[in-house]
Motif scaffolding. Structure first.
Motif, PDB file in Angstrom:
ATOM      1  N   ILE A  11       0.833  -1.198   0.000  1.00 32.72           N
ATOM      2  CA  ILE A  11       0.000   0.000   0.000  1.00 32.72           C
ATOM      3  C   ILE A  11       0.873   1.255   0.000  1.00 32.72           C
ATOM      4  N   GLU A  12       0.528   2.180  -0.898  1.00 33.87           N
ATOM      5  CA  GLU A  12       1.188   3.489  -0.973  1.00 33.87           C
ATOM      6  C   GLU A  12       0.132   4.569  -0.807  1.00 33.87           C
ATOM      7  N   ASN A  13       0.458   5.617  -0.064  1.00 26.82           N
ATOM      8  CA  ASN A  13      -0.412   6.780   0.066  1.00 26.82           C
ATOM      9  C   ASN A  13       0.002   7.756  -1.028  1.00 26.82           C
ATOM     10  N   VAL A  14      -0.830   7.922  -2.049  1.00 28.55           N
ATOM     11  CA  VAL A  14      -0.462   8.754  -3.196  1.00 28.55           C
ATOM     12  C   VAL A  14      -1.378   9.971  -3.357  1.00 28.55           C
ATOM     13  N   GLY A  15      -2.250  10.207  -2.385  1.00 26.92           N
ATOM     14  CA  GLY A  15      -3.161  11.338  -2.473  1.00 26.92           C
ATOM     15  C   GLY A  15      -2.458  12.656  -2.221  1.00 26.92           C
ATOM     16  N   GLU A  16      -3.015  13.709  -2.775  1.00 25.18           N
ATOM     17  CA  GLU A  16      -2.496  15.049  -2.529  1.00 25.18           C
ATOM     18  C   GLU A  16      -3.509  15.816  -1.684  1.00 25.18           C
ATOM     19  N   ASP A  17      -4.586  16.284  -2.299  1.00 27.85           N
ATOM     20  CA  ASP A  17      -5.615  17.027  -1.572  1.00 27.85           C
ATOM     21  C   ASP A  17      -6.664  16.115  -0.958  1.00 27.85           C
ATOM     22  N   VAL A  18      -6.728  14.875  -1.416  1.00 28.86           N
ATOM     23  CA  VAL A  18      -7.663  13.883  -0.873  1.00 28.86           C
ATOM     24  C   VAL A  18      -6.894  12.607  -0.583  1.00 28.86           C
ATOM     25  N   TYR A  19      -7.445  11.771   0.285  1.00 32.98           N
ATOM     26  CA  TYR A  19      -6.801  10.506   0.586  1.00 32.98           C
ATOM     27  C   TYR A  19      -6.942   9.564  -0.604  1.00 32.98           C
ATOM     28  N   CYS A  20      -5.855   8.936  -0.985  1.00 30.48           N
ATOM     29  CA  CYS A  20      -5.854   7.972  -2.080  1.00 30.48           C
ATOM     30  C   CYS A  20      -4.767   6.949  -1.795  1.00 30.48           C
ATOM     31  N   LEU A  21      -5.174   5.687  -1.683  1.00 27.54           N
ATOM     32  CA  LEU A  21      -4.231   4.611  -1.440  1.00 27.54           C
ATOM     33  C   LEU A  21      -4.198   3.708  -2.659  1.00 27.54           C
ATOM     34  N   MET A  22      -3.028   3.181  -2.988  1.00 32.43           N
ATOM     35  CA  MET A  22      -2.905   2.306  -4.148  1.00 32.43           C
ATOM     36  C   MET A  22      -1.850   1.242  -3.911  1.00 32.43           C
ATOM     37  N   SER A  23      -1.914   0.212  -4.720  1.00 33.85           N
ATOM     38  CA  SER A  23      -0.883  -0.806  -4.812  1.00 33.85           C
ATOM     39  C   SER A  23      -0.744  -1.151  -6.286  1.00 33.85           C
ATOM     40  N   ARG A  24       0.464  -1.336  -6.732  1.00 29.90           N
ATOM     41  CA  ARG A  24       0.657  -1.779  -8.118  1.00 29.90           C
ATOM     42  C   ARG A  24       0.082  -3.182  -8.261  1.00 29.90           C
ATOM     43  N   GLY A  25      -0.544  -3.431  -9.388  1.00 30.30           N
ATOM     44  CA  GLY A  25      -1.165  -4.725  -9.652  1.00 30.30           C
ATOM     45  C   GLY A  25      -2.660  -4.692  -9.380  1.00 30.30           C
ATOM     46  N   HIS A  26      -3.380  -5.575 -10.037  1.00 30.18           N
ATOM     47  CA  HIS A  26      -4.823  -5.714  -9.811  1.00 30.18           C
ATOM     48  C   HIS A  26      -5.032  -6.781  -8.751  1.00 30.18           C
ATOM     49  N   GLU A  42      -7.042   4.297   8.520  1.00 32.86           N
ATOM     50  CA  GLU A  42      -8.411   4.192   9.033  1.00 32.86           C
ATOM     51  C   GLU A  42      -9.382   5.142   8.343  1.00 32.86           C
ATOM     52  N   TRP A  43      -8.944   5.814   7.291  1.00 30.78           N
ATOM     53  CA  TRP A  43      -9.800   6.780   6.604  1.00 30.78           C
ATOM     54  C   TRP A  43     -11.000   6.089   5.971  1.00 30.78           C
ATOM     55  N   ASN A  44     -12.054   6.864   5.733  1.00 27.99           N
ATOM     56  CA  ASN A  44     -13.192   6.364   4.960  1.00 27.99           C
ATOM     57  C   ASN A  44     -12.778   6.318   3.495  1.00 27.99           C
ATOM     58  N   LEU A  45     -12.779   5.124   2.942  1.00 30.25           N
ATOM     59  CA  LEU A  45     -12.371   4.930   1.553  1.00 30.25           C
ATOM     60  C   LEU A  45     -13.486   4.268   0.763  1.00 30.25           C
ATOM     61  N   GLY A  46     -13.504   4.507  -0.534  1.00 28.60           N
ATOM     62  CA  GLY A  46     -14.481   3.885  -1.413  1.00 28.60           C
ATOM     63  C   GLY A  46     -14.069   2.466  -1.777  1.00 28.60           C
ATOM     64  N   ILE A  47     -14.898   1.850  -2.574  1.00 31.76           N
ATOM     65  CA  ILE A  47     -14.626   0.488  -3.035  1.00 31.76           C
ATOM     66  C   ILE A  47     -13.399   0.514  -3.949  1.00 31.76           C
ATOM     67  N   PRO A  48     -12.411  -0.340  -3.691  1.00 31.88           N
ATOM     68  CA  PRO A  48     -11.209  -0.357  -4.526  1.00 31.88           C
ATOM     69  C   PRO A  48     -11.545  -0.625  -5.996  1.00 31.88           C
ATOM     70  N   GLU A  49     -10.813   0.039  -6.874  1.00 29.12           N
ATOM     71  CA  GLU A  49     -11.012  -0.102  -8.313  1.00 29.12           C
ATOM     72  C   GLU A  49      -9.705  -0.517  -8.980  1.00 29.12           C
ATOM     73  N   HIS A  50      -9.824  -1.198 -10.101  1.00 28.24           N
ATOM     74  CA  HIS A  50      -8.662  -1.547 -10.923  1.00 28.24           C
ATOM     75  C   HIS A  50      -8.524  -0.474 -11.990  1.00 28.24           C
ATOM     76  N   ARG A  51      -7.352   0.138 -12.031  1.00 31.34           N
ATOM     77  CA  ARG A  51      -7.053   1.183 -13.007  1.00 31.34           C
ATOM     78  C   ARG A  51      -5.666   0.925 -13.595  1.00 31.34           C
ATOM     79  N   TYR A  52      -5.248   1.841 -14.461  1.00 30.00           N
ATOM     80  CA  TYR A  52      -3.908   1.807 -15.039  1.00 30.00           C
ATOM     81  C   TYR A  52      -3.289   3.189 -14.857  1.00 30.00           C
ATOM     82  N   TYR A  53      -2.064   3.225 -14.304  1.00 28.46           N
ATOM     83  CA  TYR A  53      -1.343   4.473 -14.063  1.00 28.46           C
ATOM     84  C   TYR A  53       0.029   4.404 -14.714  1.00 28.46           C
ATOM     85  N   ARG A  54       0.629   5.581 -14.844  1.00 28.23           N
ATOM     86  CA  ARG A  54       2.038   5.693 -15.206  1.00 28.23           C
ATOM     87  C   ARG A  54       2.651   6.663 -14.203  1.00 28.23           C
ATOM     88  N   ALA A  55       3.922   6.447 -13.880  1.00 25.62           N
ATOM     89  CA  ALA A  55       4.648   7.319 -12.967  1.00 25.62           C
ATOM     90  C   ALA A  55       5.355   8.393 -13.787  1.00 25.62           C
TER      91      ALA A  55
END
Length: 99
Positions: A11-26, A42-55
């Motif tokens: 798990i990586e915290n990648v949010g800036e103005d809002v909380y956003c957690l991600m992990s590479r891979g589906h 412990e933040w309120n988070l939505g249902i995890p989604e599968h997406r595609y990102y680039r760094a």
């Protein structure tokens, strides 16, 4: 046929103005959220989604890179599982454990 890359559930915290957690891979959404809570988020988070990102390199000296959404097959794109900050009915609720 090319073999798809396997990414560890990290798990990586990648949010800036809002909380956003991600992990590479589906990853399985429930496994992803178990790891999120296990890691102490412990933040309120939505249902995890599968997406595609680039760094993309960041000009901010405190940020290594920023993540930009992309499409499968585009250069530099990798699969991610993401959960964004959520409110109300959009909050992820873990399924009840079976006895």
């Amino acid at each position: 046929m090319a073999k798809s890359k396997v990414y560890p559930l990290e798990i990586e915290n990648v949010g800036e103005d809002v909380y956003c957690l991600m992990s590479r891979g589906h990853h399985d959404p429930h496994e992803f959220m178990r790891k999120v809570r296990e890691d102490g988020y412990e933040w309120n988070l939505g249902i995890p989604e599968h997406r595609y990102y680039r760094a993309v390199p960041s000009r901010d000296p405190y940020t290594r890179c920023i993540y930009v959404e992309g499409e499968p097959g585009e250069r530099g794109v990798f699969p991610v599982t993401v959960a964004d900050e959520a409110y109300g009915e959009c909050i992820y609720i873990a399924p009840k454990e079976q006895p």
